[in-house]
Design an enzyme around this catalytic site. Structure first.
Site, mmCIF file in Angstrom:
data_model
loop_
_atom_site.group_PDB
_atom_site.id
_atom_site.type_symbol
_atom_site.label_atom_id
_atom_site.label_comp_id
_atom_site.label_asym_id
_atom_site.label_seq_id
_atom_site.Cartn_x
_atom_site.Cartn_y
_atom_site.Cartn_z
ATOM 1 N N ASP A 154 -8.043 -6.831 -4.689
ATOM 2 C CA ASP A 154 -8.037 -5.641 -4.334
ATOM 3 C C ASP A 154 -8.535 -4.471 -5.376
ATOM 4 O OD1 ASP A 154 -6.983 -2.990 -3.473
ATOM 5 O OD2 ASP A 154 -4.878 -3.519 -3.539
ATOM 6 N N SER B 46 0.862 -1.287 0.065
ATOM 7 C CA SER B 46 -0.028 0.107 -0.142
ATOM 8 C C SER B 46 0.684 1.409 0.012
ATOM 9 C CB SER B 46 -1.029 0.064 1.039
ATOM 10 O OG SER B 46 -2.028 0.837 1.030
ATOM 11 N N HIS C 26 -7.813 -5.487 -0.631
ATOM 12 C CA HIS C 26 -6.433 -4.689 -0.463
ATOM 13 C C HIS C 26 -5.638 -5.321 1.024
ATOM 14 C CE1 HIS C 26 -3.640 -1.310 -0.226
ATOM 15 N NE2 HIS C 26 -4.115 -1.190 0.838
ATOM 16 N N ASP C 27 -6.172 -5.495 1.825
ATOM 17 C CA ASP C 27 -5.581 -5.865 3.319
ATOM 18 C C ASP C 27 -4.971 -7.220 3.208
ATOM 19 O OD1 ASP C 27 -5.121 -3.545 4.876
ATOM 20 O OD2 ASP C 27 -7.219 -3.871 6.170
ATOM 21 N N ARG D 72 -11.736 6.497 8.950
ATOM 22 C CA ARG D 72 -11.406 5.205 9.164
ATOM 23 C C ARG D 72 -12.488 4.103 8.658
ATOM 24 N NH1 ARG D 72 -6.696 2.124 8.531
ATOM 25 N NH2 ARG D 72 -6.802 0.478 9.897
HETATM 26 C C1 ACO Z 1 -0.112 -1.793 7.323
HETATM 27 C C2 ACO Z 1 0.455 -1.380 8.368
HETATM 28 O O1 ACO Z 1 1.380 -0.821 8.258
HETATM 29 S S1 ACO Z 1 0.089 -1.757 10.060
HETATM 30 C C3 ACO Z 1 -1.942 -1.292 9.986
HETATM 31 C C4 ACO Z 1 -2.495 -2.223 9.648
HETATM 32 N N1 ACO Z 1 -3.378 -2.522 10.753
HETATM 33 C C5 ACO Z 1 -4.733 -2.154 10.468
HETATM 34 O O2 ACO Z 1 -5.128 -1.633 9.706
HETATM 35 C C6 ACO Z 1 -5.440 -2.422 11.771
HETATM 36 C C7 ACO Z 1 -6.869 -2.650 11.675
HETATM 37 N N2 ACO Z 1 -7.132 -3.155 10.604
HETATM 38 C C8 ACO Z 1 -7.609 -4.687 10.473
HETATM 39 O O3 ACO Z 1 -8.205 -5.093 11.510
HETATM 40 C C9 ACO Z 1 -7.518 -5.279 9.285
HETATM 41 O O4 ACO Z 1 -8.680 -5.687 8.745
HETATM 42 C C10 ACO Z 1 -6.698 -6.435 9.254
HETATM 43 C C11 ACO Z 1 -6.282 -6.994 7.866
HETATM 44 C C12 ACO Z 1 -5.297 -5.949 9.852
HETATM 45 C C13 ACO Z 1 -6.930 -7.662 10.173
HETATM 46 O O5 ACO Z 1 -7.909 -8.462 9.477
HETATM 47 P P1 ACO Z 1 -8.770 -9.738 9.905
HETATM 48 O O6 ACO Z 1 -7.938 -10.527 10.714
HETATM 49 O O7 ACO Z 1 -9.392 -10.154 8.938
HETATM 50 O O8 ACO Z 1 -9.823 -9.196 11.057
HETATM 51 P P2 ACO Z 1 -11.216 -8.358 10.997
HETATM 52 O O9 ACO Z 1 -11.031 -7.344 9.888
HETATM 53 O O10 ACO Z 1 -12.078 -9.476 10.925
HETATM 54 O O11 ACO Z 1 -11.515 -7.759 12.172
HETATM 55 C C14 ACO Z 1 -11.441 -8.405 13.595
HETATM 56 C C15 ACO Z 1 -11.808 -7.275 14.562
HETATM 57 O O12 ACO Z 1 -13.191 -7.107 14.150
HETATM 58 C C16 ACO Z 1 -13.982 -7.182 15.379
HETATM 59 N N3 ACO Z 1 -15.370 -7.631 14.823
HETATM 60 C C17 ACO Z 1 -15.534 -8.774 14.061
HETATM 61 N N4 ACO Z 1 -17.127 -8.680 13.818
HETATM 62 C C18 ACO Z 1 -17.486 -7.708 14.502
HETATM 63 C C19 ACO Z 1 -18.830 -7.343 14.729
HETATM 64 N N5 ACO Z 1 -19.990 -7.829 14.187
HETATM 65 N N6 ACO Z 1 -19.010 -6.149 15.811
HETATM 66 C C20 ACO Z 1 -18.138 -5.482 16.218
HETATM 67 N N7 ACO Z 1 -16.672 -5.837 15.965
HETATM 68 C C21 ACO Z 1 -16.516 -6.918 15.219
HETATM 69 C C22 ACO Z 1 -13.456 -8.386 15.936
HETATM 70 O O13 ACO Z 1 -13.890 -8.399 17.555
HETATM 71 C C23 ACO Z 1 -11.937 -7.994 16.030
HETATM 72 O O14 ACO Z 1 -11.423 -6.901 16.816
HETATM 73 P P3 ACO Z 1 -10.074 -6.604 17.034
HETATM 74 O O15 ACO Z 1 -9.358 -6.222 16.175
HETATM 75 O O16 ACO Z 1 -10.229 -5.472 18.227
HETATM 76 O O17 ACO Z 1 -9.667 -7.915 17.991
HETATM 77 N N1 HSE Z 2 -5.124 -1.356 6.576
HETATM 78 C C1 HSE Z 2 -3.749 -0.693 6.402
HETATM 79 C C2 HSE Z 2 -3.687 -0.542 4.856
HETATM 80 C C3 HSE Z 2 -4.088 0.634 4.282
HETATM 81 O O1 HSE Z 2 -3.734 0.922 2.768
HETATM 82 C C4 HSE Z 2 -3.486 0.527 7.212
HETATM 83 O O2 HSE Z 2 -4.350 0.821 7.638
HETATM 84 O O3 HSE Z 2 -2.208 0.982 7.222
#
Ligand code: ACO
Ligand code: HSE
Length: 491
Positions: free
Chosen positions: A316, A152, A349-350, A222
């Site tokens: 993506d 990204s 994308h993620d 976000r």
């Molecule tokens: C790129 C970098 O440099 S770092 C930055 C990247 N990190 C992020 O973007 C963090 C936020 N992003 C995410 O969570 C991204 O979706 C990912 C890719 C990192 C993780 O994806 P996945 O493992 O598929 O997790 P998912 O998208 O299902 O989210 C899970 C969360 O949603 C919550 N959730 C799932 N369903 C529900 C719902 N119905 N209601 C409320 N919360 C919910 C889970 O409890 C979990 O919470 P937590 O993260 O606080 O533990």
């Molecule tokens: N989910 C990642 C990818 C964004 O491109 C972030 O928050 O940084």
């Protein structure tokens, strides 16, 4: 091999003594860079890999800080036995300029006023971000990076590195990214920025000394962005049209669907870890990103010297396949050595944060991809075209070689003679080398990958390729024997 974690890691920081000149014409002083490293820099200082993070990432790419409940954001590919193997490579990750995780950004103190910068922080670009990263690499005493990698916005930095510092980047791995932000990408970012700016608690960016921050605006920013990081299919799989904590819809504006609740959760958790002003500055840097030269990526990519592994995600829809193909074509038009791979995933994308198996396979294959220079034999027996066949046969017998490159007095490659050519010549009673040598000789360059030339050798059914430099001078040979050693040594 069993993969492990780099374990407990320490956040590091350095403050630059010199002022940074920005693309806007402004400058910024006293820049602190937060970073982490994993593994050891070797004696030759040629095993360093720079990891660049995405929009909301930070320097904590792998391992655990004391007391953490989650590892760094790219734990799936960094650590012993993983693609970014900390037992082989020295891996560096820093927080970007403008960020809010230790590197100077709008929440930092402006030395001129003694107050947080807020929107007095200068608008920055990806080029500025990379220039600051370069200062860190200099301070670490590294002259050339084995690789730069990122997904990204990390991919944008990776591409920017290959243009800003082409001599410093041996290999580059941009993932799920673009070479210029599209109108749609800019549009999504602008909606996010407006949500922040229109939040009454934003107060023209001066909220640090108040007890409120534009959390509602940042959460909406976000939520909209997070939708673009997922695919429609992954949303169906995660939530379908299922209701959240109710058996039927309630005909009001409380949360009905699980997907709504999920987005609220994403918004709520995000505001705890990110600064709204940083969000404005970094999304602006992404919007301004354009590596084309007067609209042409072919012209824009001209300075690139790195080898590229371009990784795209099939689902993506934010950084699309069309953008990836455009990059691929523009690189190929410049003769850049690029391989293109696509991650098959329904995450959207993620996926670059989640698809560990495919990422580890593609990245380790590319990093381990030796080039001709790594394997070629530089002590080559040669012969000149005026020599007799008998002399060629003697050299081959004495030195146990089956191929002799034919060169001019000044070592320019003009042909090749093989043991088979010699047997034919002897059977036909010939004496002159020039009568039997192959003039249309196939050759390669020292920086081509073994993967590429092995394919060519197989297609052409040849077992020895002379290696020449840019002046057509012979500098070595590569043989199928040398290549097969590579595989027997690594299995
Ligand atoms: C790129 C970098 O440099 S770092 C930055 C990247 N990190 C992020 O973007 C963090 C936020 N992003 C995410 O969570 C991204 O979706 C990912 C890719 C990192 C993780 O994806 P996945 O493992 O598929 O997790 P998912 O998208 O299902 O989210 C899970 C969360 O949603 C919550 N959730 C799932 N369903 C529900 C719902 N119905 N209601 C409320 N919360 C919910 C889970 O409890 C979990 O919470 P937590 O993260 O606080 O533990
Ligand atoms: N989910 C990642 C990818 C964004 O491109 C972030 O928050 O940084």
């Amino acid at each position: 091999m069993k993969t492990k974690s780099v374990g407990i890691v320490k956040p590091l920081a350095v403050t630059l003594s010199e002022e940074i000149q920005l693309e806007s014409g402004k400058s910024i002083d006293n820049v602190t860079i937060a970073y982490e490293t994993y593994g050891k820099l070797n004696k030759e200082k040629n095993n360093a890999i720079l990891v660049c993070h995405a929009l909301t990432g930070d320097a904590h790419a792998a391992g655990w800080h004391e007391g953490d409940s989650k590892p760094g954001w790219w734990e799936i590919i960094i650590g012993p036995g993983k693609a970014l193997d900390s037992e082989k490579y020295f891996i560096i990750c820093s927080n970007v300029l403008g960020g809010c995780k230790g590197t100077t950004g709008p929440a930092s103190i402006n030395p001129e006023t003694g107050k947080e910068y807020g929107i007095d922080f200068p608008v920055i670009t990806l080029k500025d971000i990379v220039n600051v990263e370069k200062k860190l690499i200099d301070l670490l005493g590294i002259e050339k990076l084995l690789a730069v990698i990122g997904g990204s916005m990390g991919g944008m930095q990776t591409l920017q590195w290959t243009l800003s510092y082409p001599e410093m980047v041996k290999k580059a791995i941009p993932i799920a990214t673009t070479a210029r932000s599209s109108p749609q990408q800019i549009a999504f970012n602008e909606v996010g920025r407006q949500a922040i700016i229109k939040d009454p608690f934003w107060q023209n960016g001066e909220y640090y000394q108040t007890d409120k921050a534009p959390e509602a605006g940042l959460a909406v920013a976000r939520m909209i962005a997070h939708i673009t990081y997922l695919s429609d299919e992954s949303m169906y799989l995660k939530f379908g049209r299922d209701l959240q904590d109710k058996d039927e819809v309630t005909y009001d504006f409380t949360t009905d669907f699980q997907v709504e609740s999920y987005l609220h959760h994403q918004g709520k958790t995000f505001v705890k870890r990110f600064d709204a002003n940083s969000y404005l500055y970094i999304t602006k840097a992404i919007d301004l990103f354009d590596l084309s030269e007067n609209g042409s990526l072919i012209d824009g990519f001209k300075p690139i010297k790195s080898k590229i592994e371009y990784i795209n995600v099939d689902s993506d829809w934010l950084y699309t396949n069309e953008q990836a193909e455009e990059i691929l074509r523009a690189m190929q038009a410049n003769g850049i050595e690029i391989s293109y791979s696509e991650i098959k995933s329904n995450y959207g994308h993620d996926a670059f944060l989640l698809e560990g198996g495919q990422l580890n396979y593609l990245i380790s294959r590319f990093l381990q991809d030796n080039i001709v220079e790594d394997l070629m034999n530089t002590e080559v027996m040669t012969i000149t075209e005026d020599a007799k066949i008998k002399k060629a046969a003697k050299i081959m017998m004495d030195h146990y070689v089956t191929h002799l490159p034919v060169v001019t007095e000044d070592n320019k490659l003009i042909g090749i003679i093989t043991a088979w050519d010699l047997s034919k010549a002897i059977a036909q009673g010939g004496e002159e080398l020039k009568d039997v040598m192959t003039e249309d000789v196939k050759f390669c360059k020292k920086d081509e990958t073994i993967r590429t030339i092995a394919g060519r050798m197989k297609d052409d059914d040849i077992s020895c390729l002379p290696v020449i430099d840019d002046n057509d001078e012979l500098i070595g040979v590569i043989t199928t024997d040398l290549i097969s050693h590579l595989f027997t040594n690594t299995v």
